[in-house]
Scaffold this motif. Structure first.
Motif, PDB file in Angstrom:
ATOM      1  N   THR A   1      44.170  42.112  46.644  1.00 15.22           N
ATOM      2  CA  THR A   1      43.347  41.066  46.051  1.00 15.22           C
ATOM      3  C   THR A   1      42.034  40.917  46.817  1.00 15.22           C
ATOM      4  O   THR A   1      40.959  40.781  46.223  1.00 15.22           O
ATOM      5  CB  THR A   1      44.115  39.729  46.039  1.00 15.22           C
ATOM      6  OG1 THR A   1      45.268  39.878  45.206  1.00 15.22           O
ATOM      7  CG2 THR A   1      43.261  38.607  45.497  1.00 15.22           C
TER       8      THR A   1
ATOM      9  N   ASP B   1      43.505  41.140  38.273  1.00 16.16           N
ATOM     10  CA  ASP B   1      44.431  40.906  39.378  1.00 16.16           C
ATOM     11  C   ASP B   1      45.818  40.577  38.834  1.00 16.16           C
ATOM     12  O   ASP B   1      46.051  39.483  38.344  1.00 16.16           O
ATOM     13  CB  ASP B   1      43.917  39.770  40.262  1.00 16.16           C
ATOM     14  CG  ASP B   1      44.617  39.737  41.614  1.00 16.16           C
ATOM     15  OD1 ASP B   1      45.622  40.461  41.778  1.00 16.16           O
ATOM     16  OD2 ASP B   1      44.159  39.005  42.500  1.00 16.16           O
ATOM     17  N   GLU B   2      46.717  41.511  38.921  1.00 16.00           N
ATOM     18  CA  GLU B   2      48.080  41.375  38.390  1.00 16.00           C
ATOM     19  C   GLU B   2      48.079  40.724  37.006  1.00 16.00           C
ATOM     20  O   GLU B   2      48.709  39.690  36.796  1.00 16.00           O
ATOM     21  CB  GLU B   2      48.935  40.561  39.364  1.00 16.00           C
ATOM     22  CG  GLU B   2      48.882  41.161  40.761  1.00 16.00           C
ATOM     23  CD  GLU B   2      50.099  40.858  41.607  1.00 16.00           C
ATOM     24  OE1 GLU B   2      51.140  40.498  41.046  1.00 16.00           O
ATOM     25  OE2 GLU B   2      49.997  41.003  42.828  1.00 16.00           O
TER      26      GLU B   2
ATOM     27  N   GLN C   1      44.943  36.451  38.398  1.00 15.77           N
ATOM     28  CA  GLN C   1      46.393  36.332  38.533  1.00 15.77           C
ATOM     29  C   GLN C   1      46.819  35.019  37.869  1.00 15.77           C
ATOM     30  O   GLN C   1      46.198  33.987  38.108  1.00 15.77           O
ATOM     31  CB  GLN C   1      46.730  36.319  40.021  1.00 15.77           C
ATOM     32  CG  GLN C   1      48.053  36.930  40.354  1.00 15.77           C
ATOM     33  CD  GLN C   1      48.187  37.216  41.868  1.00 15.77           C
ATOM     34  OE1 GLN C   1      47.225  37.177  42.614  1.00 15.77           O
ATOM     35  NE2 GLN C   1      49.394  37.515  42.285  1.00 15.77           N
TER      36      GLN C   1
HETATM   37 MG   LIG Z   1      47.129  39.541  45.414  1.00 17.47          MG
END
Ligand SMILES: [Mg+2]
Ligand SMILES: Nc1ncnc2c1ncn2[C@@H]1O[C@H](COP(=O)(O)OP(=O)(O)OP(=O)(O)O)[C@@H](O)[C@H]1O
Lengths: 336, 218
Positions: free
Chosen positions: A42, A160-161, A83
């Motif tokens: 990240t 991010d994810e 995320q």
């Molecule tokens: Mg992360």
């Protein structure tokens, strides 16, 4: 192209999160950062849009150091999927998607019209437009997050994810849609995941990080599976990497034998099952076409009651068979 | 003690000292104090909440404000500034500031920081983050602080009468002075009803300005 030039990030009071990373993320391709939790994925991603500044080293987009650019303008030009979606709860789905175009000076009207099209693009029906994020499922929120990032049609996307908060079935579906969209759009994408299977499936280039923010290996998924640089990478990509590497090749060149009499067909020539006794017909367990992957063929050969995978043509008519030993021979020959 | 004073039509005729006229002057003090208090406390609370700098001010303001006796403060202000509207407004404003400041601060602090991060991440400037994301999301908490400030100041604005001004405190003070308990009761009831009505209006306003997306039960 996004370039990491000897980038280091040390958090005050924390350890080294990113340790002398040099990377090139090719234009129009998906580069996936993968690695165990806390290894700096990240942090690396957020240095691209200046949400975090490097302690030393530079991050460049198309040769331009991001450090010299206006933060807000830079970020408006980079799609960011956060995320857990990070949607604005007080705004409708439509206004969430319209956020960046409005920041860029579009009228609310124009931005909303475009947003509506985008919703469709990411697979959301127009009736979701007037809803609020809290009224959506996790998977739907992720789609809105992706639509919001795409809204200003930025050449670069950070994710991010993006698919972490959904169940495996929905994730599978989002993966397919992601690949379809990326095929159309050809964005330069940096994506973070800690799921190596996701990385292999979605990435053109995969960057494996190890603890301490060090890059362990960079390569195409095939390269990583075929030739892991060290113990750590081999362990990380998993024990069944041999089987998984079969996902990268289609059955186009796999030789087949003629359809034998034991394969029962319907009047249109479609396979019904294998005749294993006088009047004992067992289902084939599935069929493949020459466009399917070798992994599917292997799977079918294992599942088949007689150890034989059945190939069909575009109309579903049986046009050949591959017994598992033929598949094994083919794979052995291919390895050279 | 009875309701004669309250229900005597002669006290509702809009003449000087009549109940409607006292309500208007009472409301005037209330609105002025709320307006001035908001103008002072809201920016400070938002600044502290947004930046996280000086949070001790926000936390202590709440406690200090509650423990300060308004009547005492009013007398002090009158001694310093003489009679008039100004000392009353100062005393009431001091009462209004803590709940607004604390709720503005707490409203911003309690936000899901991932959403604030997202706002920066999509390219909002700090001012846009505050006005387009933090403030709308903090509105429910902010409004509850504002409503509690409004309730307190409606009740406390009766002190204006203690220094010779109008407002519903006149009914209480004058009633007590001449042992007219019916008048005292009328004052107490009208203040209570006014407080309830004001809160209703604010509750309605809150429904109107707070995004439905924040009301959805998860
Ligand atoms: Mg992360
Ligand atoms: N603001 C911060 N201050 C101090 N240390 C931090 C900060 N943010 C991250 N770290 C540390 O830096 C390291 C890398 O964090 P990062 O968030 O980049 O990891 P990650 O690879 O994304 O992990 P995950 O898969 O769990 O999301 C971690 O050890 C983390 O504890």
């Amino acid at each position: 192209m996004i370039t990491f030039d000897d980038v280091v990030k040390v958090y005050p009071g924390g350890g080294t999160a990113v340790d002398h990373v040099s990377l090139e993320l090719p234009t129009g391709k998906t580069t996936v950062f993968v690695g165990p939790s806390g290894c700096g994925k990240t942090t690396s991603l957020r240095m691209i849009n200046r949400m975090i500044s490097p302690t030393s080293g530079r991050v460049l987009i198309d040769g331009q150091d991001v450090a010299g650019q206006d933060e807000a303008l830079l970020r408006r030009g980079i799609g960011y999927v956060i995320q857990h979606a990070g949607l604005f709860p007080h705004r409708t789905v439509l206004d969430n998607v319209a956020t960046v175009p409005v920041l860029l000076g579009k009228t609310r009207r124009e931005a909303r019209t475009a947003a509506l099209e985008l919703l469709e693009r990411v697979g959301l029906a127009p009736e979701f437009a007037k809803r609020y994020p809290a009224q959506l499922s996790g998977g739907q929120q992720q789609r809105v997050g992706v639509a919001r990032a795409l809204a200003a049609d930025p050449p670069v996307m950070l994710m991010d994810e993006p698919f972490s908060a959904v169940d495996p079935v929905v994730r599978e579906q989002l993966h397919r849609e992601f690949l379809r969209l990326q095929k159309d759009l050809g964005k330069t994408i940096a994506m973070v995941t800690h799921d190596i299977d996701e990385a292999i499936k979605l990435g053109d280039v995969v960057v494996i990080f190890r603890q301490g923010g060090v890059v362990a290996q960079v390569g195409t998924p095939q390269e990583l599976l075929a030739d892991p640089a060290d113990e750590f990478v081999a362990e990380f990509v998993g024990r069944d990497r041999g089987l998984r590497s079969l996902s990268f090749d289609t059955a186009a060149e796999l030789p087949v034998l003629p359809v034998p009499a034991e394969l029962v067909l319907d009047e249109a020539g479609r396979p019904l099952g294998w005749k294993t006794g006088a009047d004992d017909v067992r289902p084939t367990g599935g069929t493949f076409t020459s466009a399917d992957t070798l992994r599917l063929v292997a799977d079918l050969a294992i599942l088949s009651p007689v150890g034989i995978a059945v190939r069909v043509d575009a109309d579903g008519k049986a046009d050949g068979i591959t017994p598992h030993h033929d598949l094994a021979d083919y794979l052995a020959a291919r390895r050279g | 003690m009875n309701l004669d004073y309250l229900f005597d039509a002669a006290h509702w005729d809009f003449s000087a000292g009549s109940i409607p006229q006292l309500i208007l002057s009472h409301l005037w003090y209330v609105l002025l104090a709320l307006a001035i208090g908001t103008v002072i406390a809201l920016p400070i609370g938002l600044y502290i909440g947004h930046t996280g700098r000086g949070s001790f001010i926000a936390i202590n303001a709440g406690n200090a404000g509650r423990s300060l006796p308004t009547l005492g403060l009013l007398m002090l202000m009158v001694t310093l500034l003489g009679l008039g509207l100004l000392p009353v407004l100062i005393a009431l404003t001091v009462l209004v500031i803590p709940p607004i400041l604390t709720s503005a601060y707490a409203g911003l602090r309690s936000l899901d920081q991932r959403v604030v991060d997202a706002a920066r991440g999509v390219g909002m400037r700090p001012w846009q983050v505050l006005t387009r994301v933090e403030l709308p999301m903090a509105l429910p908490v902010l409004m509850s602080g504002f409503r509690s400030a409004a309730l307190q100041v409606v009740a406390t604005a009766t002190v204006a009468a203690a220094v010779g001004l109008g407002g519903l405190g006149r009914l209480l003070i004058d009633g007590l002075a001449v042992n007219d308990y019916s008048r005292v009761l009328a004052g107490a009831i009208v203040v209570a009803v006014l407080a309830v009505l004001l809160d209703l209006v604010l509750a309605f306003a809150q429904r109107w300005i707070v995004s439905p997306g924040l009301r959805v039960s998860r």
